[in-house]
Design an enzyme around this catalytic site. Structure first.
Site, PDB file in Angstrom:
ATOM      1  N   HIS A 168      60.459 109.384  77.098  1.00 49.56           N
ATOM      2  CA  HIS A 168      60.028 110.697  76.632  1.00 49.56           C
ATOM      3  C   HIS A 168      59.023 110.554  75.501  1.00 49.56           C
ATOM      4  CE1 HIS A 168      62.728 111.549  72.905  1.00 49.56           C
ATOM      5  NE2 HIS A 168      62.626 110.250  73.059  1.00 49.56           N
ATOM      6  N   CYS A 198      60.164 109.901  68.031  1.00 47.93           N
ATOM      7  CA  CYS A 198      61.447 109.238  68.287  1.00 47.93           C
ATOM      8  C   CYS A 198      61.304 107.736  68.065  1.00 47.93           C
ATOM      9  CB  CYS A 198      61.883 109.495  69.730  1.00 47.93           C
ATOM     10  SG  CYS A 198      63.454 108.724  70.181  1.00 47.93           S
ATOM     11  N   GLN A 235      71.223 115.892  75.095  1.00 45.65           N
ATOM     12  CA  GLN A 235      71.293 117.335  74.927  1.00 45.65           C
ATOM     13  C   GLN A 235      71.079 117.987  76.296  1.00 45.65           C
ATOM     14  OE1 GLN A 235      68.991 118.834  71.508  1.00 45.65           O
ATOM     15  NE2 GLN A 235      68.970 116.714  70.770  1.00 45.65           N
ATOM     16  N   SER A 271      66.174 118.712  69.067  1.00 48.59           N
ATOM     17  CA  SER A 271      65.410 117.626  68.439  1.00 48.59           C
ATOM     18  C   SER A 271      63.932 117.946  68.297  1.00 48.59           C
ATOM     19  CB  SER A 271      65.556 116.340  69.251  1.00 48.59           C
ATOM     20  OG  SER A 271      66.895 115.922  69.262  1.00 48.59           O
ATOM     21  N   HIS A 277      59.657 117.984  74.142  1.00 46.59           N
ATOM     22  CA  HIS A 277      59.494 116.701  74.820  1.00 46.59           C
ATOM     23  C   HIS A 277      58.685 116.843  76.104  1.00 46.59           C
ATOM     24  CE1 HIS A 277      63.527 115.412  73.002  1.00 46.59           C
ATOM     25  NE2 HIS A 277      63.665 116.719  73.055  1.00 46.59           N
TER      26      HIS A 277
END
Length: 174
Positions: free
Chosen positions: A70, A124, A142, A165, A168
């Site tokens: 991702h 990330c 998630q 978060s 993405h």
């Protein structure tokens, strides 16, 4: 000799590891006191210790697991608005979406471009591996991320996916 140890696949590294469900202990190395023939008899060993990474990933897939990479862009509303490259992320969610859309336009479905952009721009820690998150199963990510990943065919790239978060782009790799 009966042992509680088993072999599992790491979701973050895509590598097998040893796990003791009684003590919750895990290790990259075989447990002390087990011979190589005993290690080969552990639950999961036949699937994940074949020495063939592709075979191990295929075994994980048969267990209903997937592998994905991702590219994450965090924003001020992210659950942890900081990253390896920015201590305090202040951009808005709309700005994050705009940035990610620019990356999507540049990627144009190309896995190599995806990995390069993830390596350079993802918020990330998986950026170091071109965004690779390894193998994971249901309930480990998630829910919006999980749903989007499982909906993709291997090799496909998602549209923008919104989670706690950040936002993405997801590429399912297995």
């Amino acid at each position: 000799m009966s042992t509680p140890w088993e072999v599992r696949m790491s979701t973050s590294r895509g590598m097998p590891y040893f796990y003791n469900p009684e003590t919750k202990q895990s290790s990259w190395e075989a447990p002390e006191g087990l011979s190589s023939s005993e290690v080969k008899q552990l639950p999961g060993a036949a699937k994940y210790l074949s020495g063939d990474r592709a075979a191990a990933l295929a075994a994980a897939q048969q267990d209903g697991k997937v592998r994905a990479s991702h590219l994450l862009v965090k924003h001020s509303g992210s659950r942890r608005p900081s990253s390896w490259k920015e201590t305090n992320i202040t951009r808005s969610k709309a700005e994050a979406i705009s940035i990610l859309q620019g990356y999507a336009d540049e990627i144009q479905g190309d896995p190599e471009t995806f990995a390069l952009l993830a390596q350079e721009h993802s918020d990330c820690s998986s950026h170091a591996k071109g965004g690779d998150l390894g193998v994971f199963g249901r309930g480990q990510m998630q829910k919006p991320f999980e749903d989007a990943t499982y909906a993709l065919e291997p090799g496909a790239i998602s549209g923008i996916v919104d989670t706690d978060s950040g936002v993405h782009l997801i590429m399912r790799t297995a």
